[in-house]
Write an enzyme that holds these catalytic residues in place. Structure first.
Site, PDB file in Angstrom:
ATOM      1  N   GLU A  97       0.800  -1.220   0.000  1.00 24.36           N
ATOM      2  CA  GLU A  97       0.000   0.000   0.000  1.00 24.36           C
ATOM      3  C   GLU A  97       0.839   1.279   0.000  1.00 24.36           C
ATOM      4  O   GLU A  97       0.409   2.285  -0.558  1.00 24.36           O
ATOM      5  CB  GLU A  97      -0.931   0.007   1.232  1.00 24.36           C
ATOM      6  CG  GLU A  97      -2.057  -1.016   1.170  1.00 24.36           C
ATOM      7  CD  GLU A  97      -3.057  -0.722   0.054  1.00 24.36           C
ATOM      8  OE1 GLU A  97      -3.486   0.441  -0.089  1.00 24.36           O
ATOM      9  OE2 GLU A  97      -3.400  -1.664  -0.691  1.00 24.36           O
ATOM     10  N   SER A 374     -54.281 -11.635  -7.247  1.00 28.43           N
ATOM     11  CA  SER A 374     -55.484 -10.812  -7.431  1.00 28.43           C
ATOM     12  C   SER A 374     -55.380  -9.407  -6.847  1.00 28.43           C
ATOM     13  O   SER A 374     -56.279  -8.585  -7.063  1.00 28.43           O
ATOM     14  CB  SER A 374     -56.691 -11.521  -6.814  1.00 28.43           C
ATOM     15  OG  SER A 374     -56.991 -12.692  -7.543  1.00 28.43           O
TER      16      SER A 374
END
Length: 691
Positions: A97, A374
């Site tokens: 890093e 429905s």
């Protein structure tokens, strides 16, 4: 060219005489100096000495009243001492890093130069060039945006941090708060997550794998992408060798070591109301562009539409196993529910499942996509039909019909030949709904669904959409939002959980912008409400009826894909009062011949909805609809309609009195004057006669 030579010479003389080059250089230097001073001032204003406390902040979720609902915290905040982190672990992170970490004062000029030209060639800010100190700055103090302004701020703040903290302190803070994927924050939690070890016991090879994850925790997750993670580990080990941190022999041994994964738990996310908070995080990431890591590490304040009383009602109902169907072979029957304010679209309560909860796992209130059955009839058929001039008493065909290759059937397999619209709705008859959609035109039904906010696919464009026949389906949240149109007089407000997000310094990061859609007329919305009041009063939803409470609603269920089994795959109930809309889904996550709902909606989903409404009523303002059920209207018992007409007549009389009253007042005043004048004349005449 000779023609322009005198002009060019004049320009050169003027340029030299006026010292333009020196002026431009001086201007550039002044600009650079002012820029440096500006960013130095910003860096100096930042309270970097409180960085440790800032890294411990948890995000706070507030409810609709501005009261704190919960903290969202991870156990990353405790961390591990730098003395407990082995050298080979620190070396692995530094090597990959920021290999000049112990040499620079917060920024690495070589890294910045390299990153600048990389970004320049790519035509955009791709990142890179950041030291560990800068990454800590970005994670703790800055926004995640990728701009040159942000990079410059990051650089100056990094210098300030280096002034206030030692290298070991900076490394400790970085390693304790950085994200390693799979829900693990901090190096010690990551070692538990991937190896079930304390960080002090990991090998060089394991340390290199952890360090490698920092580049892209999700894309390199060894549980899902093992080979990618190993390749990245080998790159980290090579970097460690190049920087003199390990020997050639140690490099070969570490690269040859087999990594054995073992999940030891790692980080946990502490919060109340887990499904609601998960939905808040989803909305913050998808709608407002924040990342999960930001939300969990930066101490944001997120204001929501939650009503803690209603949320607690949902959680209590879902903890009551007796309300739910018993599952087969130890598999839970699952469910999801939403409570929504129709006047604002704000989600008052939400729960996404039963049993064990996984952080940001499958949320059946929001992630579920299944056919609505429905419950679609009022949206796709009856609303557009009323708009087209049909009435609640209009006669609809109820017989065995075929529409091309599509042949709908009533669930009872019985037919009356002809029924009134209100009967078709209250008994949830399928054939009349499909026939009516065919009569008004499929396009009108599809257009209506879109206005209700229902997303449709090309495969949904057929008459079966009347019965909820969708290719993908919808969630309880989407259904609740659609039905909020009816109690809100035909207008639909977009459903949402978040009202605003405030940063740790008080700046507003995101704020909701209300969106209202006119779906249908006030008259049609009230007619649908009247029809759905009938469903609860005497139809398929009568099990939800509560004494003295106006509830309108609709049941829904979907067929099993097996002809020889009687049951249903999904069951729904969506209902509303004047001030709350609720939608509940019940079913198995995976339906098969051994896992399906054998009982009807009235036995499964209806009692759940009733329980939710019954327990919610003490926390809701009493309210009544301005319409009555179709039953009462047809029986002449429409007290509300009579009251409405009487009120209208009273208003008319009041208006007449207001307009005519002033005229009568003038007449009376004139009459009084005339009477006084006549009285004076009579008295005068009497005096004359007396004399």
């Amino acid at each position: 060219m000779e023609r322009f030579k005198p002009y060019w010479e004049w320009v050169v003389r003027f340029w030299r005489k006026k010292h333009i080059t020196q002026i431009l250089l001086l201007t550039l230097l002044v600009f650079i100096l002012l820029t440096i001073l500006f960013f130095a001032f910003l860096a100096n204003q930042a309270n970097v000495q409180s960085l440790k406390e800032g890294l411990r902040q948890s995000t706070v979720i507030y409810d609709k009243d501005g009261d704190m609902a919960t903290n969202v915290a991870t156990n990353r905040t405790s961390g591990v001492s730098v003395n407990d982190i082995p050298e080979h672990v620190k070396n692995a992170v530094v090597a990959i890093e920021d290999h000049r970490f112990y040499e620079h004062n917060g920024f690495d000029l070589k890294g910045i130069t390299r990153a600048f030209f990389t970004n320049l060639l790519s035509g955009r800010i791709t990142g890179g060039g950041s030291t560990l100190t800068q990454q800590l700055t970005k994670n703790a103090l800055l926004s995640p945006e990728r701009t040159y302004k942000r990079k410059i701020e990051e650089l100056f703040l990094a210098v300030e941090i280096e002034k206030n903290y030692s290298k070991d302190e900076i490394l400790k803070m970085y390693l304790n708060q950085v994200y390693f994927g799979s829900g693990a924050w901090g190096i010690d939690q990551a070692s538990k997550k991937y190896f079930n070890k304390d960080i002090k016991n990991v090998t060089t090879s394991e340390a290199a794998l952890l360090a490698g994850l920092l580049q892209a925790p999700s894309a390199l997750d060894p549980y899902h992408y093992y080979d990618r993670a190993i390749n990245r580990r080998n790159i980290v080990l090579t970097k460690m060798h190049e920087n003199g941190m390990i020997s050639k022999k140690e490099l070969k041994l570490a690269q040859a070591e087999e990594i054995k994964l073992e999940d030891g738990g790692g980080s946990f996310i502490e919060r109340k109301y887990p499904y609601y908070i998960d939905a808040v995080l989803d909305e913050a990431t998808t709608k407002y562009g924040l990342t999960q890591e930001e939300i969990l590490t930066r101490g944001y304040r997120i204001y929501t539409e939650m009503d803690q009383n209603l949320q607690a009602v949902l959680e209590n109902v879902y903890n009551n196993d007796s309300l739910f169907p018993r599952g087969n072979n130890g598999v839970l029957v699952q469910s999801g529910a939403v409570l929504l304010d129709p006047n604002t679209g704000g989600v008052r309560g939400l729960i996404g499942g039963r049993g064990e909860h996984v952080f940001r796992g499958f949320n059946r209130a929001t992630h579920l996509r299944t056919q609505p059955g429905s419950t679609f009839k009022p949206l796709a058929v009856y609303t557009p039909a009323l708009e087209e001039g049909y009435h609640i008493t209009s006669k609809l065909k109820d017989e065995q019909l075929t529409f091309g290759k599509y042949k709908p059937t009533n669930s009872s397999k019985t037919y009356k030949g002809e029924v009134a619209m209100y009967e078709a709705v209250q008994d949830s008859l399928n054939v009349p709904a499909v026939w009516l959609l065919d009569q008004i035109g499929l396009e009108k039904g599809l257009s209506s669904l879109k206005k209700f906010g229902i997303p449709l696919q090309k495969e949904d464009e057929y008459l079966g959409i009347a019965l909820g026949g969708m290719h993908k389906g919808i969630s309880p949240l989407q259904l609740a939002e659609a039905y909020s149109t009816f109690p809100n007089d035909g207008k639909r407000n977009d459903s949402h959980l978040i009202t605003k997000i405030v940063g740790p310094t008080g700046n507003i990061i995101a704020e909701r912008k209300p969106v209202t859609t006119k779906v249908t007329s006030k008259k049609v919305a009230r007619e649908i409400t009247s029809l759905l009041l009938n469903v609860v009063e005497s139809g398929t939803g009568k099990g939800t009826k509560l004494a003295g409470v106006d509830i309108a609603g609709k049941t829904g269920s979907t067929q099993l894909p097996y002809n020889n089994i009687n049951g249903s795959k999904d069951q729904w109930f969506v209902g509303f009062t004047p001030n709350i809309v609720g939608a509940v889904w019940v079913g198995y996550d995976k339906t098969d011949k051994n896992h399906y709902l054998s009982s009807s909606s009235s036995e499964n989903v209806v009692p759940i909805f009733r329980s939710i409404m019954e327990k919610s009523l003490p926390h809701l303002e009493p309210a009544e609809f301005e319409v009555h059920s179709v039953n009462d209207r047809l029986a002449g018992n429409d007290k509300k309609e009579i009251e409405k007409k009487l009120k209208e007549k009273a208003e008319q009389v009041e208006e007449v009195l207001k307009t005519e009253g002033s005229k009568w007042k003038k007449v009376l005043e004139q009459a009084k004057k005339d009477f006084d004048a006549l009285n004076d004349k009579v008295i005068k005449k009497l005096r004359e006669l007396k004399e």
